[in-house]
Design an enzyme around this catalytic site. Structure first.
Site, mmCIF file in Angstrom:
data_model
loop_
_atom_site.group_PDB
_atom_site.id
_atom_site.type_symbol
_atom_site.label_atom_id
_atom_site.label_comp_id
_atom_site.label_asym_id
_atom_site.label_seq_id
_atom_site.Cartn_x
_atom_site.Cartn_y
_atom_site.Cartn_z
ATOM 1 N N ARG A 36 -23.717 -48.095 10.868
ATOM 2 C CA ARG A 36 -22.923 -49.159 10.530
ATOM 3 C C ARG A 36 -23.359 -49.975 9.327
ATOM 4 O O ARG A 36 -22.684 -50.346 8.366
ATOM 5 C CB ARG A 36 -22.756 -50.340 11.667
ATOM 6 C CG ARG A 36 -21.796 -49.561 12.798
ATOM 7 C CD ARG A 36 -21.650 -50.643 13.868
ATOM 8 N NE ARG A 36 -20.735 -49.998 14.785
ATOM 9 C CZ ARG A 36 -20.462 -50.293 16.017
ATOM 10 N NH1 ARG A 36 -21.444 -51.094 16.544
ATOM 11 N NH2 ARG A 36 -19.439 -49.799 16.766
ATOM 12 N N LYS A 219 -8.982 -44.429 32.095
ATOM 13 C CA LYS A 219 -8.054 -45.215 32.732
ATOM 14 C C LYS A 219 -6.555 -45.011 32.019
ATOM 15 O O LYS A 219 -6.444 -45.259 30.606
ATOM 16 C CB LYS A 219 -8.307 -46.684 32.553
ATOM 17 C CG LYS A 219 -9.399 -46.999 34.055
ATOM 18 C CD LYS A 219 -9.434 -48.435 34.119
ATOM 19 C CE LYS A 219 -10.271 -49.002 35.181
ATOM 20 N NZ LYS A 219 -10.398 -50.427 34.997
ATOM 21 N N GLY A 371 -15.438 -44.990 19.953
ATOM 22 C CA GLY A 371 -15.724 -45.031 21.171
ATOM 23 C C GLY A 371 -16.462 -43.910 21.604
ATOM 24 O O GLY A 371 -17.069 -43.025 21.008
ATOM 25 N N GLY A 394 -12.584 -50.294 19.967
ATOM 26 C CA GLY A 394 -11.311 -51.284 20.320
ATOM 27 C C GLY A 394 -10.169 -51.628 19.208
ATOM 28 O O GLY A 394 -9.165 -51.574 19.756
HETATM 29 P P1 AMP Z 1 -12.534 -44.695 27.921
HETATM 30 O O1 AMP Z 1 -13.871 -45.459 27.638
HETATM 31 O O2 AMP Z 1 -11.424 -44.910 28.638
HETATM 32 O O3 AMP Z 1 -12.239 -43.681 26.822
HETATM 33 O O4 AMP Z 1 -13.400 -43.595 28.941
HETATM 34 C C1 AMP Z 1 -14.465 -42.727 28.834
HETATM 35 C C2 AMP Z 1 -15.194 -42.423 30.240
HETATM 36 O O5 AMP Z 1 -14.168 -41.518 30.715
HETATM 37 C C3 AMP Z 1 -16.187 -41.572 29.679
HETATM 38 O O6 AMP Z 1 -17.402 -42.098 30.238
HETATM 39 C C4 AMP Z 1 -15.903 -40.082 30.854
HETATM 40 O O7 AMP Z 1 -17.017 -39.723 31.345
HETATM 41 C C5 AMP Z 1 -14.659 -40.667 31.551
HETATM 42 N N1 AMP Z 1 -14.121 -39.561 32.062
HETATM 43 C C6 AMP Z 1 -13.191 -38.736 31.367
HETATM 44 N N2 AMP Z 1 -12.975 -37.842 32.127
HETATM 45 C C7 AMP Z 1 -12.945 -38.446 33.300
HETATM 46 C C8 AMP Z 1 -12.755 -37.985 34.644
HETATM 47 N N3 AMP Z 1 -11.762 -36.629 34.832
HETATM 48 N N4 AMP Z 1 -12.983 -38.566 35.716
HETATM 49 C C9 AMP Z 1 -13.778 -39.680 35.742
HETATM 50 N N5 AMP Z 1 -14.026 -40.161 34.503
HETATM 51 C C10 AMP Z 1 -13.752 -39.518 33.489
#
Ligand code: AMP
Length: 414
Positions: A36, A219, A371, A394
């Protein structure tokens, strides 16, 4: 871009107050990743080389907003920057009391302010305390808003021109990222900000087709607005990660102990139908890596879309990876946000690595949206094969949602 940039202003003899994103990992006073800091150098050098001087400001981490906290001090960053540039950087230990240091600035000089988030007024957010009445909450909000304006005005007083080069915080309407623009004549984008907006903006608004978006991560609820916005623009939408299982459940599959958001099932169904009605390809897993527990050493098996009871899907399976890779192969533009599985654990990294390879080999314009997908790309060693890796998780997500970012909206129009 329809906003002014550093190229549009005369910098000779001017003091530029520049918001940078120096929110870097620091351990025991030493900087662990300087991406950064290096990212802001083109803007910093441009001001100095064109006869201007600089007042730099940034946040670091999440201090409480009640004054100095040693672990969140930007002092080590000021020292690091001085070394990188080979010239002195004067460190001002209180961002709202730096008049003397700023007044002493000469062309080519730099003052770096201490963490703006040592002031609660920077974000101006109010957390409702227990037992607080609506009236009290309203009064508290008004009080903090006024303080945010006061801080923004103070920061603005340090310069003739404001420059925002902190894309990572452009989705926040903070004193130093957006409110400050009310109090300066010229507010311009820095080069890093310009690059982010142009790459993300062109990919989403003027993509060379086929345009494939890949969404993953934990999510569905975090990415509702992104799915909705991108579905209108893409040719193919690929879904992986934990969010895939809400979609599979919505199609009537058993998802076992996999992540699943019951309250999003209707939404997931709507999206699948909308894609079909609009002739968009909407790809979901066809097989999965299931685990008997959420653990790096879990027992695993490859299963179809009905996950056995007691098991959880933690990655897309090999057939799915192949299917997704084939779709990516034909793409001319790819936007990717979110891993395909729990890539932090080796047993569940295959899908993310496979997709990463496919993107790297596709020859498409590839934008990695911040991210965890950035960590995954860096881990795979394929970062230099991507067209653009966003510095803001974000912010890039809100951009992909089609939202206007306050830190960009506040800049002067061209
Ligand atoms: P996000 O911050 O929403 O992009 O989520 C990233 C996180 O989602 C990472 O830490 C992954 O380990 C988790 N992740 C990805 N696939 C899965 C899954 N099938 N079940 C649970 N967690 C997951």
């Amino acid at each position: 871009m329809n906003k002014k940039t550093l190229r549009d202003v005369d910098l000779k003899g001017k003091r530029v107050v520049m918001r940078v994103d120096f929110n870097v990992p620091i351990k025991e006073g030493s900087i662990k990743d300087d991406t950064r800091i290096k990212g802001a150098l083109p803007s910093i050098r441009h001001v100095l080389d064109n006869g201007g001087s600089l007042v730099l400001m940034s946040h670091l981490g999440r201090p409480k907003g009640k004054g100095y906290e040693a672990e969140f001090s930007l002092k080590p960053v000021a020292e690091y920057l001085a070394n990188l540039l080979g010239r002195p950087v004067v460190f001002a230990p209180d961002c709202a009391n730096a008049d003397a240091d700023v007044a002493a600035l000469q062309p080519g000089g730099i003052v770096m302010l201490e963490n703006t988030r040592f002031y609660k007024a920077e974000d101006g957010k109010v957390k409702p305390a227990e037992g607080m009445s609506d009236e009290e909450l309203k009064a508290k909000k008004a009080e903090l808003k006024a303080k945010r304006e006061e801080l923004a005005k103070k920061l603005a007083s340090y310069g003739d021109i404001y420059c925002n080069d902190a894309f990572g915080t452009a989705h926040r309407a903070h004193a130093s990222t957006a409110v400050i623009c009310k109090f300066v004549k010229e507010s311009v984008a820095g080069f890093l900000m310009e690059k982010e907006i142009e790459y993300l903006g062109n990919a989403v608004e003027k993509p060379t087709r086929p345009f494939v978006a890949i969404l993953g991560g934990a999510k569905v609820s975090d990415k509702l607005a992104v799915v909705k916005n991108l579905l209108d623009k893409v040719d193919t939408l690929i879904i992986g990660g934990g969010m895939a299982y809400t979609f599979l459940k919505a199609q009537g599959h058993d998802v076992g102990n996999s992540l699943c958001e019951q309250d999003q099932l209707d939404y997931a169904r709507d999206m699948i139908e909308k894609a079909k009605a609009n002739g968009k390809q909407f790809l979901l897993p066809v097989d999965n890596v299931a685990a008997d527990k959420f653990d790096a050493e879990a027992n695993t098996q490859i299963v179809g879309n009905d996950i056995p009871a007691g098991w959880m899907a933690l990655d897309i399976g090999p057939k799915t990876t192949e299917l997704y890779a084939a779709a990516i192969k034909g793409a001319k533009t790819v936007v990717w946000n979110g891993p395909m599985g729990c890539f932090e654990m080796k047993k569940f990294a295959g899908g993310t690595t496979g997709v990463c390879q496919a993107v790297a080999e596709s020859g498409a314009v590839s934008i990695i949206g911040g991210g965890d997908s950035v960590s995954a790309v860096n881990k795979s060693g394929l970062a230099d094969k991507m067209t653009h890796i966003s510095t803001g998780g974000g912010a890039s997500l809100e951009f992909l949602e089609g939202k206007e970012l306050p830190g960009v909206a506040a800049l002067s129009d061209k």
